[in-house]
Structure formats: structure tokens, C-alpha cells
Motif scaffolding. Sequence first.
Motif: not given
Length: 126
Positions: A16-20, A38-42, A44-51
Motif C-alpha cells: 500500500l505504501a508504494r501504491q498510494l 489482502r488485509d482489510t484491517k491494514l 482501513a487504517e491506511f486507505l480510509t484516512p486517505n479517502g
Amino acid sequence: MNILFAWELGANFGHLARQLPVARELTARGHQVTFVVRDTKLAAEFLTPNGYRFIQAPLMLTKPRLRMPTASYSEILLAEGFHESAALAGRVQAWLNLFEITQPAPFSSTTPPLRCSRRALPDCPR
């Protein structure tokens, strides 16, 4: 245009860090970005705040136990259930269904064992 970023193998935030940053640029240019993770918990923590929206990637629920760490990419695929043809066929069909539902344009994949299967997706670039 809906662009799909897919994360099927691996753990933690690396994919996710490379794709964002790429997703941000595409969004700035007016594209809609969807992540399949793969991991919806991660996510949610990483993508949701970024919209960004995300969908659960098709995964194998029961996996063989292998020695850790794995010694090769082949062992990683084995650990992910690529040795079971019926389960693998189900995952390929789930990806095809996901593509039909999301109607993506080009997509980015950091580990594409199922998403770019030549048998499953004959038009996928090599």
C-alpha cells in the motif's frame, strides 16, 4: 476511469505504501481508484484516512503449513494454496467476477499470480 490496485500476497504496509503515491496522482488527474487488498484491517487504517475505497481480495482460507521463512516464490505460492486446483479455480473466478463488477481500466499489481493468469485473463499484458 476506474483504476484497480491489487494486493494479493504479502503482509504489512509495503504494498500500500508504494501504491498510494501513484493513486494520489491518478486521483489528482480525475481518475477513480479502487484497491483490492489482502488485509482489510491494514487497509482501513491506511486507505480510509486517505479517502480511498477498498475491497477484500480473494484469498485461500485454509493453507498448508510451511517452514518459515519460505525459501522461494514457489513456496510462497504453495503456502497461499496454489497447489489446490479447485480452490485456485474458485479464486480465479472470484477475480474475474471482481473485474466484471468494478470494470477497471489498467490496474497495478505488485504480485500478480492470479490477476494476470494468461488462462484466466488472456488480454492481460505480460
